[in-house]
Design a protein around this motif. Structure first.
Motif: not given
Length: 779
Positions: A377-389
């Motif tokens: 749950d963090f901010m990357g170059i391509t935007g917010h990064i969070k996973f569901a599966g």
């Protein structure tokens, strides 16, 4: 002897050198953490050097960051797979066997290669983070439990594609796709999402090498909103067929994959394409797509300390690096692994371990890394990064292609918010539609009830009423002046029957115009049957009366032996009765066996021009029966027989010149008028597919002109003579009149010595000399 000050200074410098060398040794002695990067190409093509440089920059930023793996040195083994699944599998097995401490994998970007690698590395619980690999198959957590992707998969685009249809009120769509494992699965899930959102899928057409067949099936379904899936080369062939079949323009909307690279229609143009780029552009122009979203102008810094704007500015100095955004996804793939390693290290240190204890044989430790990735749950170059599966939970862009010749190419027109499940349209970039408004998903159907034109009904009803009034007036004159010589000789009672038949025919004109505006629908069948009764009986009475008069004259003047023939009006009426009885029997059988019933017919016709999406469906109620043609044939055949007999009688008595007595000329003209008008009306009604107004006007005109012309020819001369006589009636006693007969076999008269006598009931004395003089003129 050396001074103490100098000795002290030398000792201080030596200490500083020792401390400096110790610090440098500590930095160079950071524990290495090994990952592998499976990249497609080293130095060429749009996914080659871009991805390599993206991973290198990520490693540099991570290793220099004070809070990310500060005690470790993240290193990556670069393997180039050439988009070859076997080669990718070979490289990863080589890395595992050689090191035994492979802690993560970046890539591959090709879905098929990823499926092979993920299926093998799951036995070591090695986490994989791919910059791309869009296949929905990789979402299967049972088969690929340690796989994650930074880019959006085809599955993540499906809600956005459905949202487009809902945004423009498209309730009927079609899908056309290149048959493959990946696209077939995408189509399956998209069809299910359409169903959940009450969007009707008209057809789903797969193709391999038969794009034309798929397009033809689309046309049969009258689909206007078309979702297309496949690789660029195949879609170029499909779009060429769409151009040839005119599946483009303001009535159609195309939705294509959004992951195609810039200028894909040029890069992947098939060698054999039976269309020019300008022709394909006619179909491509305005197509919508759903693609992964991030803005290159974002100033907010990622967790690595680098902003998106700074990231792309950094690569401007590289001559061999393109503007392809895939390098940003490669950067975030490395960053995702690093953040997960960092969290895993903290977790293990709390339990007396560290990343240094992690090996490929200790699967429980490897699983912890995967768990940390799933909690990213963090901010990357391509935007917010969070996973569901395996899926990244981020928004997607809605793009529109402005045309091959457009300087902008594809532009972003909206963003689909996955949390709120709605599209936020960009204010200064409205979706372009050729007609100024979005097409509709299907033909808008408007139902209109078809009636007989009130103007036509009013005109013919007025004419019928006026004619009925005038005919009644003729009957009154015929009755009041029945003792007049000209009226009496023409049989006033038969004249009244003839006029009554015409009145019935006039009434049928009014009844023919009654539709369900005036009559309740369940009673309309009664009106339908009464139309046939009125018209048939009216014709029989009118022309039966005329022909009975012709029969009387024929009987008198063709009888050579009889000296006296008494043909009273009663006998003439009795000759009409059998004809009317036959009519009644036929109509009664028709009404009982196969009566008219009310049926409805939908006449579909596009009312507007080529750009119209509205089709008006005209609802028409009409009278019909099962064996209508047979019954019409029986009725018309019987009427035709009456006309033939009447023609024969008129022909046989054509030379009888007692004007008041003989109506053969009028009958001949009437038969001619009726035959011509009826034949013309039938031909026109069969050839021209006329509407109810035209059909009613045609039928009413034929009936009106037949009756009016016949009435004029029968009563016209009589009214004219009454007018000349001042409408005076000279009553005289009933006397018998002897007139000269004619040969039965021919029109040549007999000698004047042979006299036939006729007895007219209530007739006046006739000047026998005048009659003979007329007959002498005939001779």
């Amino acid at each position: 002897m050396i001074p103490k000050v100098k000795i002290a200074s030398h000792i201080w410098i030596l200490c500083l050198l020792i401390l400096s060398n110790h610090a440098e040794g500590q930095e160079t002695q950071k524990a290495p953490i090994l990952i592998s990067a499976l990249l497609p190409y080293p130095l060429h093509l749009f996914n080659g050097i871009d991805l390599v440089e993206g991973v290198k920059l990520a490693l540099s930023d991570i290793n220099s960051h004070p809070h990310i793996l500060s005690d470790y040195q993240l290193t990556a083994q670069m393997y180039y797979t050439m988009i070859n699944s076997s080669l990718a599998t070979h490289h990863i097995l080589e890395s595992i066997m050689s090191s035994g401490k492979l802690m993560g994998i970046i890539g591959p970007i090709a879905s098929q290669s990823t499926e092979y690698v993920a299926a093998i590395t799951k036995y070591w619980s090695i986490p994989m983070v791919s910059p791309a690999s869009r296949s929905i198959l990789l979402n299967n957590r049972k088969e690929y439990p340690y796989f994650y992707r930074i880019a959006n998969s085809d599955m993540s685009f499906i809600p956005g594609m459905t949202a487009i249809a809902k945004a423009f009120n498209w309730t009927r769509v079609a899908i056309v796709y290149e048959i493959s494992t990946i696209t077939s699965l995408t189509v399956k899930y998209l069809a299910e999402d359409f169903e959940r959102n009450n969007i009707t899928l008209l057809t789903s057409e797969g193709f391999l090498n038969h794009e034309e067949s798929a397009i033809n099936n689309i046309i049969k379904k009258n689909a206007r909103i078309l979702y297309a899936f496949g690789v660029p080369k195949s879609l170029m062939k499909l779009l060429c067929q769409a151009y040839k079949k005119n599946l483009y323009g303001p009535k159609y909307a195309w939705i294509l994959p959004g992951w195609f690279p810039k200028d894909w229609y040029i890069r992947f143009k098939p060698k054999i394409l039976h269309c020019t780029l300008d022709q394909v552009d006619q179909v491509l122009k305005g197509y919508l797509s759903v693609d992964q979203s991030f803005s290159r102008k974002t100033q907010a810094k990622s967790i690595s300390g680098r902003s998106t704007t700074n990231f792309f500015q950094y690569f401007k100095a590289f001559q061999n690096v393109t503007s392809n955004p895939m390098k940003a996804y490669a950067y975030d793939s490395a960053l995702t692994l690093a953040i997960a390693f960092n969290k895993t290290d903290h977790y293990l240190k709390m339990r007396g371990y560290s990343l240094l204890n992690v090996t490929n044989n200790k699967r429980w430790m490897m699983k912890i890394i995967s768990q940390m990735i799933s909690k990213s749950d963090f901010m990357g170059i391509t935007g917010h990064i969070k996973f569901a599966g395996a899926e990244r939970m981020n928004d997607v862009y809605i793009n529109q292609f402005l045309g091959i010749n457009s300087s902008n190419g594809s532009v972003n027109v909206g963003i689909y918010r996955r949390i709120s499940k709605e599209i936020v349209w960009i204010e200064n970039r409205k979706v372009f539609w050729p007609s100024g408004k979005p097409p509709v998903s299907h033909v808008l159907q408007e139902t209109e009830n078809i009636y007989i034109s009130p103007i036509a009904f009013g005109i013919f009803t007025s004419l019928a009423c006026i004619s009925i009034a005038l005919t009644i007036g003729l009957i009154v004159i015929n009755t009041l002046y029945r003792h007049n010589r000209h009226i009496r000789l023409s049989s006033p009672k038969i004249n009244a029957i003839f006029a009554s038949g015409c009145i019935i025919c006039y009434i049928s004109i009014i009844v023919l115009g009654l539709d369900w505006r005036f009559i309740q629908l369940h009673n309309l069948s009664i009106v339908c049957n009464s139309q046939a009764w009125l018209l048939s009986c009216g014709f029989t009475l009118a022309f039966g009366a005329l022909f009975s008069k012709a029969w009387r004259v024929h009987k008198i003047f063709t009888n050579k032996r009889a000296k006296k023939i008494n043909v009273k009006d009663t006998k003439l009426i009795l000759t009409i009765a059998p004809i009317l009885a036959i009519d009644v029997i036929i109509l009664l059988c028709w009404t009982i066996i196969d009566p008219f019933t009310v049926k409805q017919r939908l006449i579909t016709a596009q009312t507007n021009d080529h750009q119209s999406n509205v089709v008006t469906r005209h609802l028409l109620f009409y009278c019909s029966c099962q064996h209508q043609v047979i019954w019409f044939a029986v009725i018309f055949g019987f009427k035709f027989l009456i006309l033939v007999i009447g023609s024969f009688l008129a022909y046989e008595t054509r030379n009888i010149t007692v004007t008041a007595l003989n109506d053969s000329k009028q009958i001949g003209f009437s038969i001619y008028n009726v035959t011509m008008l009826v034949c013309t009306g039938c031909i026109v009604s069969f050839v021209v597919n006329a509407g109810p107004t035209v059909g009613y006007s045609l039928n009413a005109s034929v009936i009106f002109f037949c009756c009016t012309s016949t009435l004029s020819m029968v009563f016209g001369p009589k009214i004219h003579r009454l007018y000349k006589s001042g409408f005076k009636v000279k009553k005289r006693d009933r006397k018998r009149v002897h007139v000269v007969g004619m040969s039965q076999s021919s029109s040549i008269p007999n000698t004047l010595n042979s006299h036939n006598s006729m007895d007219f009931e209530e007739s006046e004395e006739v000047d026998i000399k005048h009659v003979r003089q007329q007959l002498q003129e005939v001779i």
